[in-house]
Design an enzyme around this catalytic site. Structure first.
Site, PDB file in Angstrom:
ATOM      1  N   SER A  97     -53.814 -21.440-116.262  1.00 33.79           N
ATOM      2  CA  SER A  97     -54.178 -21.534-117.676  1.00 33.79           C
ATOM      3  C   SER A  97     -52.972 -21.924-118.536  1.00 33.79           C
ATOM      4  O   SER A  97     -52.389 -22.980-118.331  1.00 33.79           O
ATOM      5  CB  SER A  97     -54.819 -20.209-118.116  1.00 33.79           C
ATOM      6  OG  SER A  97     -55.513 -20.345-119.324  1.00 33.79           O
ATOM      7  N   ASP A 227     -65.602 -23.237-115.554  1.00 39.26           N
ATOM      8  CA  ASP A 227     -64.541 -22.673-116.394  1.00 39.26           C
ATOM      9  C   ASP A 227     -64.995 -22.726-117.849  1.00 39.26           C
ATOM     10  O   ASP A 227     -65.158 -23.801-118.420  1.00 39.26           O
ATOM     11  CB  ASP A 227     -63.251 -23.475-116.202  1.00 39.26           C
ATOM     12  CG  ASP A 227     -62.032 -22.811-116.798  1.00 39.26           C
ATOM     13  OD1 ASP A 227     -62.147 -22.244-117.899  1.00 39.26           O
ATOM     14  OD2 ASP A 227     -60.963 -22.873-116.167  1.00 39.26           O
ATOM     15  N   HIS A 256     -62.943 -19.386-114.834  1.00 38.82           N
ATOM     16  CA  HIS A 256     -61.542 -19.567-115.224  1.00 38.82           C
ATOM     17  C   HIS A 256     -60.617 -18.664-114.409  1.00 38.82           C
ATOM     18  O   HIS A 256     -59.579 -19.101-113.920  1.00 38.82           O
ATOM     19  CB  HIS A 256     -61.393 -19.275-116.721  1.00 38.82           C
ATOM     20  CG  HIS A 256     -60.030 -19.564-117.260  1.00 38.82           C
ATOM     21  ND1 HIS A 256     -59.479 -20.829-117.240  1.00 38.82           N
ATOM     22  CD2 HIS A 256     -59.110 -18.749-117.844  1.00 38.82           C
ATOM     23  CE1 HIS A 256     -58.273 -20.789-117.799  1.00 38.82           C
ATOM     24  NE2 HIS A 256     -58.024 -19.539-118.156  1.00 38.82           N
TER      25      HIS A 256
END
Length: 276
Positions: A97, A227, A256
């Protein structure tokens, strides 16, 4: 606790396990978490004989709750200082991320010989926010909403994110793990509100296009098709195309936070890429 002190006086906490002469794997966590988000991977790769390292980004976890420097240039500079302090060479840098953005920004600036490979997992590059040059991005209002929720009631916001979209627990039929939600909340609340607020701009508005173009080492881009935090279509395929030596691996239906929800899938693929 193990820390380094950066040039501006910020203390950066890190974990460093395993033989000092083994190949290092450095893990870069997402927002607003800490090095603890990599517990599963740290244990897995330690058992495989690697030297495993994970740090708390400034303003996160056990590092200094910084009021300033909460942006990608400084995040990358902190990693440069950490890599020098620990004398890391031929390292594999893995970022999830926001941490994927940090990896891209760092690897593009790293000293020769420091980095062997990199991995971007559910990562924010090339750029998240919608603009004329990035029409597929998320509207700025989405990130304004994050900021408003954080400022109004950070503790509640940090329950709602993992209980919902982060791990895909809001999907029909999902098996909800309360421990993961609680641990996400714990990690988030360890960090500083100001640093977390600033980091929303850092992960959403930083354009990593030139970083990706500049990276020469092999990079694996891993992303779940479901995601809900960093939408697939405007991230992974675009990042992989910009890389000189990029490989895209898509995980059908994974969320995610797939490193945490599906380590039995992710860890072997990481190991295969590192050993290839």
């Amino acid at each position: 606790m193990s820390t380094i002190t950066t040039k501006d006086g910020t203390e950066i906490f890190y974990k460093d396990w395993g033989p000092k002469d083994a190949q290092p794997i450095v893990f870069h966590h997402g927002w607003p978490l800490s090095a603890d988000d990599w517990d599963n991977q740290m244990l897995f790769f330690f058992e495989k004989g690697f030297r495993v390292i994970a740090h708390d980004r400034r303003g996160h976890g056990r590092s200094t709750q910084t009021a300033y420097g909460n942006e990608m240039d400084t995040y990358a500079a902190d990693v440069i200082e950490l890599a020098k302090a620990l004398d890391l060479k031929n390292a594999v840098h893995i970022g999830h991320s926001t941490g994927g953005g940090e990896v891209a920004h760092y690897v593009a600036r790293a000293e020769a010989g420091r980095v062997a490979k990199a991995v971007l997992i559910g990562a924010v590059p090339p750029v998240m926010v919608k603009s004329e040059t990035n029409p597929g991005g998320l509207p700025i209002e989405v990130f304004d909403g994050f900021r408003a929720a954080l400022a109004a009631n950070r503790a509640q916001f940090y329950i709602e994110v993992p209980a919902g979209p982060f791990y895909g627990f809001n999907r029909a039929g999902a098996t909800v793990h309360q421990g993961l939600i609680d641990n996400w909340w714990r990690q988030g609340m360890m960090g500083g509100a100001k640093a977390h607020y600033d980091c929303i701009k850092a992960f959403s508005e930083t354009d990593f296009t030139e970083d990706l173009k500049a990276i020469d080492v092999p990079v694996l881009v891993m992303h779940g098709s479901d995601d809900q935090i960093v939408p697939y279509a405007d991230s992974a395929p675009l990042a992989a195309k910009l890389l000189k030596n990029g490989t895209l691996k898509t995980y059908d239906g994974l969320p995610h936070g797939m490193c945490t929800t599906h380590p039995e899938i992710i860890n072997p693929d990481l190991l295969a890429f590192i050993k290839a």
